[in-house]
Design an enzyme around this catalytic site. Structure first.
Site, mmCIF file in Angstrom:
data_model
loop_
_atom_site.group_PDB
_atom_site.id
_atom_site.type_symbol
_atom_site.label_atom_id
_atom_site.label_comp_id
_atom_site.label_asym_id
_atom_site.label_seq_id
_atom_site.Cartn_x
_atom_site.Cartn_y
_atom_site.Cartn_z
ATOM 1 N N GLY A 79 7.331 1.495 -3.334
ATOM 2 C CA GLY A 79 8.235 0.749 -2.475
ATOM 3 C C GLY A 79 9.577 0.547 -3.123
ATOM 4 O O GLY A 79 9.864 1.066 -4.211
ATOM 5 N N THR A 121 6.354 0.691 -8.173
ATOM 6 C CA THR A 121 5.128 1.445 -7.907
ATOM 7 C C THR A 121 3.927 0.556 -8.186
ATOM 8 O O THR A 121 3.888 -0.163 -9.182
ATOM 9 C CB THR A 121 5.067 2.702 -8.788
ATOM 10 O OG1 THR A 121 6.250 3.473 -8.588
ATOM 11 C CG2 THR A 121 3.855 3.549 -8.441
ATOM 12 N N VAL A 122 2.915 0.628 -7.294
ATOM 13 C CA VAL A 122 1.719 -0.210 -7.426
ATOM 14 C C VAL A 122 0.530 0.679 -7.752
ATOM 15 O O VAL A 122 0.285 1.681 -7.074
ATOM 16 C CB VAL A 122 1.449 -1.006 -6.133
ATOM 17 C CG1 VAL A 122 0.217 -1.900 -6.302
ATOM 18 C CG2 VAL A 122 2.655 -1.859 -5.770
ATOM 19 N N ASP A 177 12.058 -10.231 2.486
ATOM 20 C CA ASP A 177 11.758 -8.825 2.841
ATOM 21 C C ASP A 177 10.468 -8.750 3.658
ATOM 22 O O ASP A 177 9.576 -7.961 3.358
ATOM 23 C CB ASP A 177 11.652 -7.970 1.578
ATOM 24 C CG ASP A 177 11.760 -6.469 1.893
ATOM 25 O OD1 ASP A 177 12.224 -6.131 3.002
ATOM 26 O OD2 ASP A 177 11.371 -5.655 1.047
#
Length: 755
Positions: free
Chosen positions: A440, A444-445, A561
């Site tokens: 995103g 990074t996840v 967001d």
């Protein structure tokens, strides 16, 4: 040099005598006589152990079989679960039974069967996820199955296509079942009209896929027939699990054998058997172990290829359990006397027995010592450099400030954990690409498993790696970490801790397994349609989370967001708000003013975009866009293929409301859910959230209350709008521009990202 020689010498001795000790546990046995007293059968079905008919022939009452007389002859039934037994596989630990099928919407009513549930909870039996599948046959319906009648969580289901006109339509659909499934409830619902077709019966059941051909040949879904031959289907139940284990048969009095001599077994515990086969019948060589490994031993031993069988029972985990006096190492059960005997070899006897091995190894001792010394020195220097580098990163990322905060807030120390970088590297398999859950705007996840077995999501932030934050930025970052770690709401993803020993900080969150709301809305999934009831529940959960952040948290927090891709769904598809990378905590009665506009195009508050002043009402605007997504199933921005034009969903929605054409843009998946009044009520609420004047938007607390009223249907029809609402719509459309605009002419402020 002498010390290294002794170390390697003893290591070789240890490994050699460990292997020798494995062979020494098996003593010579004579060929065991066959036991024929329990050679039972019913009709043309053999009844092997652990099942049996006579007392003393079955393992326990769960496995007792009754031989019933029927019109077709004698048939065996498992007494404890009242199912007809068709076949038993001792090696696989399975039993094939006749399982009932459910029929619905049959023109001939005598064909219908409302017994759509099976409950094996508390028994040693569960459905085999290897052989069984959930299946539905028919057309024009949605067949789903649940855990239990009291749990509305769907495990899976089949969506059958519409029936064709002027003919009987039979379509077969099959889906996998989860492992360990012991109960299920079937639900069949019509989703397509009849269209004049000769609709057949709709059936659903769990069936062994190896018998699909015979099932299709014998089944009858004709609309006019009254034949009930298809009422039952063959299904495989798992009653035991074969596993690797070093065991041997006991004394003759405690050992039983199959009538054909293919295998013998002895009981190791209440739930464990030792099963041994001769070489000629060793069909499970990947499980079995030759217990006569030492040359010259067990010459007269016939049944020497042995493995263990674990019987299912409540509280007994066959994947890791071993009998008494055994220990699980590397997925295999080892006798404790083997482990004990191999731990302390005696120096003189072992050394003399392994003299050839010692002589062979001693020729390369010098080279090995040099290589080991060099490698050890390299590792030592590398370890020191890594420690210094971690300390540098820890200080640069605000670790000292965080430790000070933790010491000043002793009551909240347990709410956040400082993870070591090595622990997170192991958890993510060194940040393997296969572990990536998503990328995103904030980073990074990765999916990871901690040492205690818990699953977490590890976020690697997008920051300039070599940038050094000033003192104010460090205080702000650590402040946000402390505040977010104290958020405790079931619809907000929990921050568990962080790691500051790396180039960029790593944030560790709880793992949420079912992806994002954006994926569920915009990626077609016929097996799991998103109903209006689910959409409304998800909207309420998001609203409650934002209301908590705005007003109930210890310090008000603005998300900044809100979008469907930042809404995660847990195992029960409950919403959880995530991605607080741009969040800000503010003092009461304050707004956040910034020179950089941050957010996602399509969700961004126009008032915030113009003024750079972010308030709680900016989150309300973004939530309004999410509401429109739930209603329409469309993306917040979409492009036309023929022209370079981007359409704003918010403007398109407001225009449709003005033209009284809301139902024309509602998602077709929910338009047939008889929820038109609720959809209109939620649409009016979304319209208020999109008001161009932020002060005239409702608060998130008011939004959550109104959504609850819509769900309860008590005040859904009574929701009042202001007298000048229609004029507001015109003002909003005029202020925000036409419904579409050219991408080449758009100018965006800094840090506005597209979805």
């Amino acid at each position: 040099m002498y010390g290294c020689f002794c170390l390697i010498d003893w290591l070789v001795l240890y490994l050699f005598f460990y292997a020798a000790s494995l062979c020494s546990i098996v003593r010579p046995h004579y060929v065991l006589p066959y036991k024929t007293s329990c050679n039972e059968s019913c009709g043309n079905v053999d009844i092997p152990f652990p099942f049996g008919i006579k007392v003393g022939c079955y393992k326990s009452e769960w496995f007792r079989v009754t031989c019933n007389k029927t019109a077709d002859g004698e048939k065996p039934f498992i007494s404890s679960i009242n199912m007809q037994l068709l076949n038993v596989s001792f090696y696989e630990g399975t039993v094939l039974v006749n399982n009932s099928a459910i029929y619905s919407y049959c023109p001939s009513k005598d064909r219908e069967n409302n017994e759509g549930s099976v409950n094996l909870t508390g028994t040693p039996f569960f459905f085999s996820h290897i052989f069984d599948r959930f299946m539905s046959i028919g057309c024009g319906n949605l067949a789903t199955f649940l855990d239990s009648p009291t749990n509305d969580h769907r495990i899976g289901g089949c969506k059958l296509p519409p029936c064709e006109n002027n003919m009987t339509s039979i379509v077969r659909c099959a889906v996998n079942i989860p492992s360990g499934l012991s109960s299920f409830v079937t639900n069949i619902r019509r989703i397509y009209p009849n269209n004049g077709s000769k609709r057949s019966c709709i059936s659903s059941f769990i069936v062994d896929t190896r018998f699909l051909d015979s099932l299709e040949a014998n089944s009858d879904h004709n609309a006019t027939t009254t034949n009930r031959s298809g009422t039952y289907v063959p299904t495989t139940l798992q009653w035991g699990i074969p596993k690797r284990g070093l065991c041997e048969l006991g004394e003759e009095s405690g050992t039983l054998c199959s009538p054909d001599g293919r295998y013998c077994w002895t009981s190791l515990s209440q739930m464990h058997l030792c099963v041994c086969t001769p070489d000629t019948y060793n069909n499970y060589d990947y499980l079995s172990t030759d217990v006569c490994q030492e040359i010259g031993k067990c010459v007269d031993m016939k049944y020497k290829n042995c493995f263990m069988h674990c019987l299912n029972a409540d509280g007994n985990d066959c994947s890791s359990s071993c009998p008494d006096r055994y220990k699980n190492l590397g997925g295999m059960c080892w006798p404790l006397n083997v482990l004990d005997s191999s731990e302390v070899p005696t120096k003189k006897s072992k050394r003399s027995q392994n003299l050839p091995v010692i002589i062979g190894c001693s020729t390369s001792i010098g080279t090995i010592v040099v290589l080991i010394g060099t490698w050890h020195m390299h590792k030592l220097i590398e370890r020191r450099n890594n420690i210094k580098l971690k300390q540098k990163y820890f200080k640069r990322n605000g670790g000292l400030l965080l430790q000070q905060q933790l010491s000043n807030n002793k009551g909240n120390v347990e709410k956040i954990k400082l993870f070591a970088s090595k622990e997170l590297e192991k958890a993510t398999d060194y940040y393997n690409e296969n572990r990536i859950l998503g990328r995103g705007g904030q980073g990074t996840v990765f999916k990871g498993m901690l040492t205690d077995g818990s699953i977490v999501a590890i976020k690697k932030s997008k920051m300039i790696e070599d940038k050094k934050l000033d003192e104010n930025e460090l205080k702000q970052f650590i402040n946000e970490v402390m505040i977010l770690s104290q958020i405790n709401h079931r619809n907000v993803v929990k921050l568990l801790g962080c790691c500051l020993e790396t180039k960029v900080p790593l944030l560790v969150y709880e793992f949420v397994p079912n992806g994002t709301l954006s994926q569920l809305l915009h990626v077609p999934n016929e097996e799991f349609p998103l109903t209006w009831e689910m959409r409304l529940r998800i909207a309420i959960e998001i609203a409650n989370a934002l209301s908590y952040l705005h007003s109930a948290a210890s310090v008000p927090i603005y998300h900044r967001d809100i979008k469907s891709s930042n809404i995660l769904l847990d195992d029960k598809y409950r919403a959880k708000v995530s991605d607080f990378g741009t969040s800000r905590s503010v003092a009461l009665e304050q707004t956040h003013v910034t020179t950089r506009v941050q957010g996602t195009f399509g969700y961004l508050d126009p008032e915030y975009f113009r003024s750079s002043q972010f308030t709680e009402k900016s989150d309300v605007y973004s939530f309004g866009v999410v509401l429109i997504e739930l209603i329409t199933g469309q993306k917040p921005v979409s492009s036309c293929q023929s022209e370079e034009v981007v359409r704003s969903l918010a403007n398109f929605f407001l225009h449709s409301m003005k033209e009284n054409s809301l139902l024309n843009i509602v998602d077709p998946l929910v338009i047939n859910d008889n929820a038109e009044e609720e959809i209109v009520a939620v649409a009016k609420l979304a319209k208020r959230c999109l008001n161009m004047n932020g002060k005239r938007r409702p608060t998130m607390k008011q939004v959550a209350l109104e959504l609850e009223r819509v769900r309860s249907s008590e005040e859904a029809n009574g929701m009042q709008q202001s007298a000048d609402e229609d004029s507001d719509t015109d003002a909003m459309i005029e202020a925000s521009g036409v419904h579409s605009f050219s991408t080449s002419g758009s100018v965006l402020k800094d840090s506005v990202t597209s979805q």
